[in-house]
Design a protein around this motif. Structure first.
Motif, short mmCIF file in Angstrom:
data_model
loop_
_atom_site.label_atom_id
_atom_site.label_comp_id
_atom_site.label_asym_id
_atom_site.label_seq_id
_atom_site.Cartn_x
_atom_site.Cartn_y
_atom_site.Cartn_z
N PRO A 98 -13.77 23.89 25.40
CA PRO A 98 -14.01 23.57 26.50
C PRO A 98 -12.42 23.92 27.30
N THR A 99 -12.07 24.78 26.88
CA THR A 99 -10.59 23.97 27.38
C THR A 99 -10.97 25.61 28.53
N ALA A 100 -11.55 26.09 26.59
CA ALA A 100 -11.30 27.90 26.89
C ALA A 100 -12.13 28.37 27.77
N GLU A 101 -13.27 27.73 28.11
CA GLU A 101 -14.52 28.28 29.14
C GLU A 101 -13.93 27.81 30.45
N ALA A 102 -13.42 26.48 30.67
CA ALA A 102 -12.85 26.62 31.46
C ALA A 102 -11.65 27.62 32.77
N LEU A 103 -10.84 28.13 31.72
CA LEU A 103 -9.89 28.96 32.08
C LEU A 103 -10.60 30.24 31.65
N GLY A 104 -11.40 30.59 31.59
CA GLY A 104 -12.55 32.07 31.52
C GLY A 104 -11.95 32.87 30.43
N VAL A 105 -11.62 32.05 29.62
CA VAL A 105 -10.77 32.77 28.15
C VAL A 105 -11.90 32.99 27.68
N GLN A 106 -12.75 34.63 26.60
CA GLN A 106 -12.97 34.58 25.37
C GLN A 106 -12.60 34.30 24.12
N LEU A 107 -13.07 33.08 23.38
CA LEU A 107 -12.56 31.95 22.13
C LEU A 107 -13.07 33.13 20.95
N ARG A 108 -12.39 33.10 20.28
CA ARG A 108 -13.19 33.19 18.91
C ARG A 108 -11.75 33.10 17.94
N THR A 109 -12.93 32.99 16.66
CA THR A 109 -12.91 32.12 15.44
C THR A 109 -12.43 33.16 14.07
N VAL A 110 -11.64 32.86 13.58
CA VAL A 110 -11.59 33.95 12.52
C VAL A 110 -10.82 33.30 11.29
N ASP A 111 -11.50 33.69 10.05
CA ASP A 111 -10.27 33.53 8.78
C ASP A 111 -9.03 33.69 8.67
N LEU A 117 -2.29 12.98 36.81
CA LEU A 117 -2.01 14.06 36.08
C LEU A 117 -1.98 15.32 36.69
N ASP A 118 -0.68 16.37 35.81
CA ASP A 118 -0.47 17.86 36.23
C ASP A 118 -1.62 18.20 36.18
N ARG A 119 -2.44 19.71 36.42
CA ARG A 119 -2.52 20.65 36.10
C ARG A 119 -3.23 20.87 34.57
N HIS A 120 -1.80 20.92 33.92
CA HIS A 120 -1.43 21.49 32.93
C HIS A 120 -1.97 20.22 31.29
N ALA A 121 -2.29 19.55 32.48
CA ALA A 121 -2.02 17.77 31.25
C ALA A 121 -3.31 17.36 31.57
N VAL A 122 -4.45 17.66 32.25
CA VAL A 122 -5.91 17.78 32.24
C VAL A 122 -6.53 19.29 31.17
N LEU A 123 -5.70 20.15 31.55
CA LEU A 123 -6.82 21.15 30.41
C LEU A 123 -6.11 21.09 28.55
N THR A 124 -5.04 20.49 28.38
CA THR A 124 -4.44 20.32 27.12
C THR A 124 -4.78 18.91 26.52
N GLY A 125 -5.33 17.74 27.29
CA GLY A 125 -5.29 16.46 26.92
C GLY A 125 -3.97 16.18 26.40
N ALA A 126 -2.74 16.24 26.89
CA ALA A 126 -1.64 16.12 26.57
C ALA A 126 -0.60 15.75 27.24
N VAL A 127 0.38 14.78 27.32
CA VAL A 127 1.23 14.94 28.10
C VAL A 127 2.76 14.62 27.18
N ASN A 128 4.04 15.60 27.97
CA ASN A 128 5.12 15.44 27.01
C ASN A 128 5.76 14.55 28.30
N THR A 129 6.26 14.71 29.57
CA THR A 129 6.20 13.84 30.63
C THR A 129 5.90 12.61 31.38
N LEU A 130 6.23 11.69 31.55
CA LEU A 130 6.41 10.93 31.86
C LEU A 130 6.74 10.62 33.65
N LEU A 131 7.01 10.49 34.68
CA LEU A 131 7.39 10.66 36.13
C LEU A 131 7.39 8.74 36.21
#
Length: 299
Positions: free
Chosen positions: A185-198, A102-116
């Motif tokens: 967990p993805t936000a924490e791995a990226l060092g991004v502060q995540l906030r949820t609001v209505d 898996l490439d880095r983006h696939a690992v971080l997102t848990g999603a794959v849109n391309t298979l070689l």
């Protein structure tokens, strides 16, 4: 593959393998397709076919309706004539599970849109780079604060893309705020502060807004209008019908259509299919992108 054109020689499939026998085997892999359910609406065959013709590659690119339950058997049925697959909903998670690497983006997102395909199956998420490229093509190379609307499948790619653009703070607005928890967990791995609001909470200024809501979603005007007023540039992941209800409320000069993501993620897929690396530019890439754009927009 047509080996006589300069483009096809420079578009070096399977560059990770050097023995001549392996090179010949990789060169014989000429079949590609996009799988998903539904799939009849996909513009990917238009984009890819136009690119391969321009690059002098005698490859085929089809579409096939495959659901998640049928995916493992369908994948295992492919023979050595198959080079790779593009995956759309609902196959990105099962494709992630099927990949050996898996490439880095696939690992971080848990999603794959391309298979070689090959001796090993390599999985990539080019949606992330497609979003980044959409912003940079629009002249936005750095983002400090972002807002993401929705917490579905595209939201994870949007979060990683904003991080790649330099974002350190992301506000999520989702109809099911608990759905955002899987992204923490993805936000924490990226060092991004995540906030949820209505959705209806008062809105503060952000540099960009990424809308990952299902196509056709209409927000109440008393919710959408304040978001448009302080939302910076809107990236609307949906592109059909266009403009979306949300894009219609935004200042038109500050709107990026989801077609841009479709286009640029496909460019990165083609880089993977050509050379195994989504970062490695194609020969004459600017020309190729222009041809793909015209094909995808029906020009």
């Amino acid at each position: 593959m047509k080996s006589t054109s300069r483009a096809s020689r420079r578009c070096a499939p399977g560059a990770r393998r050097t023995p001549s026998t392996r090179a010949a085997e990789v060169a014989s892999r000429t079949r590609l397709a996009v799988w998903g359910d539904p799939i009849g609406h996909s513009r990917s065959p238009l984009l890819h076919t136009a690119a391969y013709r321009h690059l002098g590659l005698d490859w085929t690119y089809e579409r096939r309706q495959v659901d998640a339950a049928a995916f493992p058997a369908a994948l295992s049925s492919l023979d050595d004539s198959w080079r790779g697959l593009s995956l759309t909903m609902p196959l990105k998670e099962v494709a992630h599970a099927a990949a050996d690497e898996l490439d880095r983006h696939a690992v971080l997102t848990g999603a794959v849109n391309t298979l070689l395909l090959g001796e090993t199956v390599r999985g990539f998420n080019t949606d992330v780079g497609g979003i980044v490229d959409s912003f940079t093509h629009a002249g936005i190379a750095g983002v400090r604060r972002g807002r993401i609307l929705g917490a579905g499948a595209t939201a994870a790619s949007a979060l990683v893309a904003l991080s790649d653009l330099g974002t350190t703070e992301v506000e999520f607005r989702a109809r099911r705020p608990e759905a955002v928890d899987r992204l923490r967990p993805t936000a924490e791995a990226l060092g991004v502060q995540l906030r949820t609001v209505d959705f209806a909470a008062p809105a503060s200024d952000v540099d960009v807004t990424v809308a990952t809501l299902p196509s056709g979603t209409v927000l109440d005007a008393d919710v959408a209008t304040p978001l448009a007023a302080v939302g910076g540039t809107l990236f609307e992941a949906a592109y059909a019908p266009w403009p979306s209800a949300l894009a219609a409320l935004w200042p038109s000069s500050n709107v990026i259509s989801g077609f841009e993501m479709l286009l640029f993620q496909a460019v990165r897929q083609i880089r993977v299919f050509c050379g195994g690396d989504p970062q490695r530019e194609l020969p004459d890439e600017a020309v190729t992108v222009g041809i793909m754009r015209s094909a995808g927009m029906g020009d």
